[in-house]
Design an enzyme around this catalytic site. Structure first.
Site, short mmCIF file in Angstrom:
data_model
loop_
_atom_site.label_atom_id
_atom_site.label_comp_id
_atom_site.label_asym_id
_atom_site.label_seq_id
_atom_site.Cartn_x
_atom_site.Cartn_y
_atom_site.Cartn_z
N LYS A 187 48.75 54.07 57.70
CA LYS A 187 48.82 52.64 57.94
C LYS A 187 49.04 51.83 56.64
O LYS A 187 48.95 52.38 55.54
CB LYS A 187 47.55 52.19 58.67
CG LYS A 187 47.41 52.82 60.08
CD LYS A 187 48.52 52.41 60.98
CE LYS A 187 48.65 52.96 62.37
NZ LYS A 187 47.80 53.84 63.04
C1 PLP Z 1 47.04 54.10 64.42
C2 PLP Z 1 46.87 53.36 65.68
C3 PLP Z 1 45.66 53.32 66.38
C4 PLP Z 1 44.50 54.21 66.03
O1 PLP Z 1 44.01 54.12 64.77
P1 PLP Z 1 43.22 55.36 64.12
O2 PLP Z 1 42.64 54.75 62.90
O3 PLP Z 1 44.22 56.42 63.81
O4 PLP Z 1 42.19 55.80 65.09
C5 PLP Z 1 45.55 52.51 67.48
N1 PLP Z 1 46.58 51.78 67.91
C6 PLP Z 1 47.78 51.80 67.31
C7 PLP Z 1 48.88 50.95 67.84
C8 PLP Z 1 47.98 52.62 66.19
O5 PLP Z 1 49.18 52.65 65.61
#
Ligand code: PLP
Length: 389
Positions: A187
């Site tokens: 992210k």
């Molecule tokens: C990455 C992501 C998540 C989950 O996040 P994690 O930290 O990996 O649990 C939820 N929603 C979306 C749209 C994502 O891209």
């Protein structure tokens, strides 16, 4: 794309600080040992300030943030929660975990929630909507937040991909009752694993804070082991190590986003003239994070051909078209709760989304972009789209 490209000594320094101040890796207590070093608390305060809100709560992942958000809004069995057909599985998994029924609305050419489809899915059981800013593009929040308030439905923004973006100068994540963020390793900013909620009101924040910590109310009148509680909960706490990394990463957020936007615009200007390319629609007033460059071509065959040409040049796509099955609800026949809420085969249910997504290509945006990259990208996409004319 990612904060991991800019991990350096500044994150390490924040972690070292913990070890120089009592080595307390837990966010609560041990006050006499830690010399006032509270990394998670500091990360939350800085995050709240950056997002121009008063209430931020750090948690262990973006998925946890969604689950805690639903708990904080008292959503559970018997309730329906509407999200969109194009998202990561985590959004629907969090709804299933809460005991509520997941419903997906179609997407439109913004590749985010289609508000007309959303309206068609609202029933008297609808308690909340989880809108997702897919691949960093702001959803049509003006329309969707109005639909929520007109129907007395909570709005949650899954801002996993929209951290640092705005719509009409209001930070993404702060339009709804709760905004959730992910700091997983792919992210915009990362803590390895981690997440955050920002809450519109103190009430929602307090419920979320207690629920993510076994019901602990952190009552200042009592030591933690005698703490007050009024509900059960779970453990979705963030550790001090993650909090430390988050502090350093957050300082880099605005620079990351503006660099991504710049790189995306260089790439888009290079390829937008190629015959057969259609731009992803952008809502008015959107300041996207430019996590990826997304465009549509005329068929799934051509979308796959774009990927093939990129790979042959040592380049790549991101999610579309290759990881479609992890991000499109039409493919999630393994989720019996989602199948159960649709009478039809899932792919038929989200026909409109399928028609758009199957033609979409997403190119990852890196901070450290090779100077040859725009030309290579142009060549690969041109070859893919020209030959079959
Ligand atoms: C990455 C992501 C998540 C989950 O996040 P994690 O930290 O990996 O649990 C939820 N929603 C979306 C749209 C994502 O891209």
């Amino acid at each position: 794309m990612p904060g991991f490209e800019v991990l350096d000594k500044s994150e390490l320094k924040e972690i070292q600080d913990i070890f120089e101040n009592g080595s307390i890796l837990f966010r609560h207590g041990f006050d006499e040992k830690r010399n006032n070093c509270f990394k998670v608390k500091e990360f939350e305060n800085n995050f709240a300030k950056r997002m121009k809100t008063d209430y931020a709560l750090a948690v262990s992942s973006g998925t946890a943030a969604l689950r805690v958000a639903l708990a904080a809004l008292n959503i559970g069995p018997g309730d329906e929660v509407i999200t969109q057909s194009f998202t990561f599985v985590a959004t629907v998994e969090a709804i299933i975990e809460s005991g509520a029924t997941p419903i997906c609305a179609d997407i439109d050419n913004t590749l985010n929630m289609c508000w007309q489809s959303l309206i068609s899915k609202i029933t008297p059981k609808t308690k909340a909507i989880i809108v997702v800013h897919m691949l960093g593009m702001p959803a049509n929040l003006e329309k969707i937040s109005k639909i929520c308030s007109d129907n007395n439905i909570f709005l949650i923004e899954d801002t996993a991909w929209g951290c640092g973006g705005y719509l009409k100068e209001k930070p993404l994540g702060t339009w709804g009752d709760i905004g959730t963020f992910s700091f997983d390793f792919a992210k915009t900013i990362t803590t390895g694993e981690g997440g955050m909620l920002v809450c519109k009101s103190k009430d929602i924040y307090s419920k979320a804070s207690a629920w993510h910590d076994h019901g602990h109310e952190n009552n200042p009148k009592y030591p933690r082991w005698e703490d007050s509680r009024s509900s059960s909960g779970f453990n979705f706490r963030m550790s001090e190590l993650q909090g430390a990394v988050g502090i350093a990463q957050l300082k880099k957020l605005d620079e990351i986003v503006s660099k991504q936007r710049k790189n995306k615009s260089i790439l888009w200007n290079k390829i937008k003239g190629i015959n057969g390319i259609e731009a992803r629609e952008t809502p008015f007033g959107a300041y996207e994070t430019s996590d990826a460059l997304v465009f549509l071509v005329q068929s799934n065959y051509l979308a796959r051909k774009c990927r093939k040409e990129l790979i042959s040049k040592g380049l790549n796509t991101k999610i579309l078209p290759e990881a479609y099955s992890w991000h499109f609800a039409g493919e999630w026949n393994h989720m019996k709760e989602l199948v159960g809420s649709n009478e039809k085969n899932l792919k038929l249910t989200y026909q409109k989304s399928h028609e758009i997504l199957s033609r979409a290509v997403a190119i990852p945006i890196y901070l450290k972009m090779d100077s040859e990259y725009p030309t290579q990208l142009f060549k690969a996409i041109s070859i893919a789209l020209e030959e079959d004319k």
